[in-house]
Design a protein around this motif. Structure first.
Motif, PDB file in Angstrom:
ATOM      1  N   GLN A  95       0.815  -1.211   0.000  1.00 21.11           N
ATOM      2  CA  GLN A  95       0.000   0.000   0.000  1.00 21.11           C
ATOM      3  C   GLN A  95       0.851   1.264   0.000  1.00 21.11           C
ATOM      4  OE1 GLN A  95      -0.484  -2.627   1.905  1.00 21.11           O
ATOM      5  NE2 GLN A  95      -2.602  -3.233   1.685  1.00 21.11           N
ATOM      6  N   ALA A  96       1.975   1.237   0.679  1.00 20.40           N
ATOM      7  CA  ALA A  96       2.792   2.444   0.815  1.00 20.40           C
ATOM      8  C   ALA A  96       4.192   2.181   0.283  1.00 20.40           C
ATOM      9  CB  ALA A  96       2.867   2.866   2.281  1.00 20.40           C
ATOM     10  N   ASP A  97       4.863   3.265  -0.105  1.00 22.67           N
ATOM     11  CA  ASP A  97       6.229   3.178  -0.606  1.00 22.67           C
ATOM     12  C   ASP A  97       7.176   2.976   0.577  1.00 22.67           C
ATOM     13  OD1 ASP A  97       8.421   3.214  -2.204  1.00 22.67           O
ATOM     14  OD2 ASP A  97       8.205   5.288  -2.859  1.00 22.67           O
ATOM     15  N   PRO A  98       7.807   1.800   0.688  1.00 19.37           N
ATOM     16  CA  PRO A  98       8.700   1.591   1.818  1.00 19.37           C
ATOM     17  C   PRO A  98       9.913   2.511   1.739  1.00 19.37           C
ATOM     18  CG  PRO A  98       8.579  -0.380   0.423  1.00 19.37           C
ATOM     19  CD  PRO A  98       7.720   0.668  -0.195  1.00 19.37           C
ATOM     20  N   GLN A  99      10.299   3.095   2.851  1.00 13.01           N
ATOM     21  CA  GLN A  99      11.467   3.980   2.886  1.00 13.01           C
ATOM     22  C   GLN A  99      12.726   3.178   2.574  1.00 13.01           C
ATOM     23  OE1 GLN A  99      11.395   6.998   2.826  1.00 13.01           O
ATOM     24  NE2 GLN A  99       9.583   7.718   3.883  1.00 13.01           N
ATOM     25  N   GLY A 100      13.584   3.741   1.765  1.00 11.59           N
ATOM     26  CA  GLY A 100      14.864   3.105   1.458  1.00 11.59           C
ATOM     27  C   GLY A 100      14.790   1.985   0.446  1.00 11.59           C
ATOM     28  N   CYS A 101      13.673   1.827  -0.211  1.00 10.35           N
ATOM     29  CA  CYS A 101      13.545   0.766  -1.205  1.00 10.35           C
ATOM     30  C   CYS A 101      14.315   1.157  -2.467  1.00 10.35           C
ATOM     31  CB  CYS A 101      12.070   0.545  -1.541  1.00 10.35           C
ATOM     32  SG  CYS A 101      11.799  -0.713  -2.799  1.00 10.35           S
ATOM     33  N   ASN A 102      15.204   0.299  -2.912  1.00  8.15           N
ATOM     34  CA  ASN A 102      15.943   0.568  -4.143  1.00  8.15           C
ATOM     35  C   ASN A 102      15.019   0.455  -5.342  1.00  8.15           C
ATOM     36  OD1 ASN A 102      18.183   0.828  -2.583  1.00  8.15           O
ATOM     37  ND2 ASN A 102      19.313  -0.853  -3.496  1.00  8.15           N
ATOM     38  N   ALA A 103      15.148   1.402  -6.234  1.00  5.02           N
ATOM     39  CA  ALA A 103      14.312   1.411  -7.438  1.00  5.02           C
ATOM     40  C   ALA A 103      14.779   0.331  -8.411  1.00  5.02           C
ATOM     41  CB  ALA A 103      14.376   2.785  -8.105  1.00  5.02           C
ATOM     42  N   ALA A 104      13.857  -0.089  -9.238  1.00  2.00           N
ATOM     43  CA  ALA A 104      14.132  -1.046 -10.304  1.00  2.00           C
ATOM     44  C   ALA A 104      13.261  -0.674 -11.498  1.00  2.00           C
ATOM     45  CB  ALA A 104      13.829  -2.467  -9.841  1.00  2.00           C
ATOM     46  N   LEU A 105      13.647  -1.159 -12.653  1.00  7.99           N
ATOM     47  CA  LEU A 105      12.846  -0.994 -13.862  1.00  7.99           C
ATOM     48  C   LEU A 105      11.871  -2.167 -13.898  1.00  7.99           C
ATOM     49  CD1 LEU A 105      12.237   0.348 -16.596  1.00  7.99           C
ATOM     50  CD2 LEU A 105      14.134  -0.944 -17.555  1.00  7.99           C
ATOM     51  N   VAL A 106      10.584  -1.862 -13.819  1.00  8.53           N
ATOM     52  CA  VAL A 106       9.554  -2.896 -13.751  1.00  8.53           C
ATOM     53  C   VAL A 106       8.641  -2.734 -14.967  1.00  8.53           C
ATOM     54  CG1 VAL A 106       7.678  -3.857 -12.369  1.00  8.53           C
ATOM     55  CG2 VAL A 106       9.639  -2.781 -11.228  1.00  8.53           C
ATOM     56  N   TYR A 107       8.406  -3.832 -15.664  1.00  7.51           N
ATOM     57  CA  TYR A 107       7.513  -3.773 -16.814  1.00  7.51           C
ATOM     58  C   TYR A 107       6.771  -5.094 -16.956  1.00  7.51           C
ATOM     59  CZ  TYR A 107      11.262  -6.287 -19.229  1.00  7.51           C
ATOM     60  OH  TYR A 107      12.211  -7.214 -19.575  1.00  7.51           O
ATOM     61  N   ARG A 108       5.645  -5.012 -17.630  1.00  5.29           N
ATOM     62  CA  ARG A 108       4.848  -6.215 -17.872  1.00  5.29           C
ATOM     63  C   ARG A 108       4.451  -6.221 -19.338  1.00  5.29           C
ATOM     64  NH1 ARG A 108       0.865  -8.187 -13.657  1.00  5.29           N
ATOM     65  NH2 ARG A 108       1.876  -6.418 -12.778  1.00  5.29           N
ATOM     66  N   ILE A 109       4.851  -7.270 -20.021  1.00  3.12           N
ATOM     67  CA  ILE A 109       4.438  -7.484 -21.401  1.00  3.12           C
ATOM     68  C   ILE A 109       3.037  -8.080 -21.355  1.00  3.12           C
ATOM     69  CG2 ILE A 109       4.890  -8.817 -23.496  1.00  3.12           C
ATOM     70  CD1 ILE A 109       7.885  -8.564 -22.832  1.00  3.12           C
ATOM     71  N   ARG A 110       2.165  -7.582 -22.212  1.00  5.89           N
ATOM     72  CA  ARG A 110       0.774  -8.029 -22.211  1.00  5.89           C
ATOM     73  C   ARG A 110       0.703  -9.553 -22.266  1.00  5.89           C
ATOM     74  NH1 ARG A 110      -1.911  -4.781 -26.314  1.00  5.89           N
ATOM     75  NH2 ARG A 110      -1.504  -3.185 -24.784  1.00  5.89           N
ATOM     76  N   GLY A 111       0.002 -10.120 -21.282  1.00  4.07           N
ATOM     77  CA  GLY A 111      -0.179 -11.564 -21.227  1.00  4.07           C
ATOM     78  C   GLY A 111       0.899 -12.309 -20.469  1.00  4.07           C
ATOM     79  N   ASP A 112       1.934 -11.618 -19.981  1.00  3.05           N
ATOM     80  CA  ASP A 112       3.034 -12.253 -19.251  1.00  3.05           C
ATOM     81  C   ASP A 112       3.079 -11.755 -17.811  1.00  3.05           C
ATOM     82  OD1 ASP A 112       3.960 -13.804 -21.309  1.00  3.05           O
ATOM     83  OD2 ASP A 112       5.621 -12.496 -21.850  1.00  3.05           O
ATOM     84  N   ASP A 113       3.957 -12.373 -17.037  1.00  5.98           N
ATOM     85  CA  ASP A 113       4.213 -11.901 -15.683  1.00  5.98           C
ATOM     86  C   ASP A 113       5.109 -10.673 -15.751  1.00  5.98           C
ATOM     87  OD1 ASP A 113       2.778 -13.999 -14.555  1.00  5.98           O
ATOM     88  OD2 ASP A 113       4.537 -15.296 -14.445  1.00  5.98           O
ATOM     89  N   ALA A 114       5.143  -9.942 -14.662  1.00  2.00           N
ATOM     90  CA  ALA A 114       5.987  -8.745 -14.594  1.00  2.00           C
ATOM     91  C   ALA A 114       7.461  -9.141 -14.560  1.00  2.00           C
ATOM     92  CB  ALA A 114       5.645  -7.933 -13.356  1.00  2.00           C
ATOM     93  N   THR A 115       8.299  -8.278 -15.113  1.00  2.00           N
ATOM     94  CA  THR A 115       9.737  -8.455 -15.095  1.00  2.00           C
ATOM     95  C   THR A 115      10.347  -7.294 -14.315  1.00  2.00           C
ATOM     96  OG1 THR A 115       9.692  -9.524 -17.260  1.00  2.00           O
ATOM     97  CG2 THR A 115      11.815  -8.648 -16.525  1.00  2.00           C
ATOM     98  N   VAL A 116      11.286  -7.613 -13.424  1.00  2.00           N
ATOM     99  CA  VAL A 116      11.965  -6.601 -12.622  1.00  2.00           C
ATOM    100  C   VAL A 116      13.438  -6.605 -13.007  1.00  2.00           C
ATOM    101  CG1 VAL A 116      12.587  -5.885 -10.285  1.00  2.00           C
ATOM    102  CG2 VAL A 116      10.343  -6.893 -10.717  1.00  2.00           C
ATOM    103  N   ARG A 117      13.912  -5.462 -13.483  1.00  4.84           N
ATOM    104  CA  ARG A 117      15.328  -5.302 -13.835  1.00  4.84           C
ATOM    105  C   ARG A 117      15.966  -4.384 -12.800  1.00  4.84           C
ATOM    106  NH1 ARG A 117      17.303  -7.905 -18.463  1.00  4.84           N
ATOM    107  NH2 ARG A 117      15.590  -8.338 -19.848  1.00  4.84           N
ATOM    108  N   ARG A 118      16.859  -4.934 -12.014  1.00  6.41           N
ATOM    109  CA  ARG A 118      17.554  -4.180 -10.975  1.00  6.41           C
ATOM    110  C   ARG A 118      18.696  -3.387 -11.608  1.00  6.41           C
ATOM    111  NH1 ARG A 118      14.482  -4.579  -6.439  1.00  6.41           N
ATOM    112  NH2 ARG A 118      13.656  -6.663  -6.252  1.00  6.41           N
ATOM    113  N   PHE A 119      19.246  -2.468 -10.819  1.00  5.94           N
ATOM    114  CA  PHE A 119      20.396  -1.673 -11.244  1.00  5.94           C
ATOM    115  C   PHE A 119      21.576  -2.103 -10.371  1.00  5.94           C
ATOM    116  CE2 PHE A 119      16.584   1.107 -11.693  1.00  5.94           C
ATOM    117  CZ  PHE A 119      16.522   1.100 -13.070  1.00  5.94           C
ATOM    118  N   PRO A 120      22.288  -3.164 -10.759  1.00  7.36           N
ATOM    119  CA  PRO A 120      23.347  -3.706  -9.896  1.00  7.36           C
ATOM    120  C   PRO A 120      24.476  -2.705  -9.657  1.00  7.36           C
ATOM    121  CG  PRO A 120      23.411  -4.731 -12.066  1.00  7.36           C
ATOM    122  CD  PRO A 120      22.190  -3.864 -12.029  1.00  7.36           C
TER     123      PRO A 120
END
Length: 165
Positions: A95-120
């Motif tokens: 529900q809320a944005d957790p403090q200190g959460c590292n951002a990631a690139l998140v996308y969902r291709i129609r009909g698929d599960d979401a993909t999370v790309r981290r920034f190592p």
């Protein structure tokens, strides 16, 4: 007449066998393009960190702007959503944005599960919540700031930080 009907049937059969590999190629191409965007953001953040000193005053922070386009066109798969931010918030898991959460690139291709790309190797944050990405040119400002005892790279939309340079 029979030849025309047979030609249509053969064309339909050939098209039916070609569509699944074409769709798989479009999905793979889209994943590769998002991987390229994530690598570019990681590289830019690393350069900003290595060439600057983090400060607490966001107005004085070292910054740079990144521009990119989301994958689009015939060779890419259609997207349901794309954003940069805390993955659980982007995917509406929390529900809320957790403090200190590292951002990631998140996308969902129609009909698929979401993909999370981290920034190592880069501590990127979206302090104003997830940045929803659209089909138009995406412009993000990266600024190197000190938050508490940590040095982080914040991602913001240029319009949300006042005048642009």
């Amino acid at each position: 007449m029979i030849r025309a009907v047979l030609a249509v049937l053969v064309a339909v059969a050939l098209l039916a066998t070609a569509l699944p590999p074409l769709e798989a190629a479009r999905v793979q191409s889209t994943h590769e393009e998002f991987g390229s965007i994530a690598r570019e953001l990681t590289r830019t953040a690393a350069e900003l960190e290595s060439e600057s000193t983090a400060v607490t005053d966001r107005e004085l922070a070292a910054r740079t702007t990144v521009r990119f386009r989301l994958p689009q066109g015939f060779g890419t798969a259609p997207l349901d959503t794309a954003a940069i931010g805390c993955p659980s918030v982007v995917l509406d898991v929390a529900q809320a944005d957790p403090q200190g959460c590292n951002a990631a690139l998140v996308y969902r291709i129609r009909g698929d599960d979401a993909t999370v790309r981290r920034f190592p190797g880069a501590d990127l944050r979206a302090p104003n919540g997830p940045l929803r990405l659209s089909d138009s040119l995406v412009r993000l400002r990266l600024r190197y700031v000190r938050v508490g005892n940590a040095s982080v790279v914040e991602l913001v939309e240029p319009g949300s930080i006042g005048t642009e340079t």
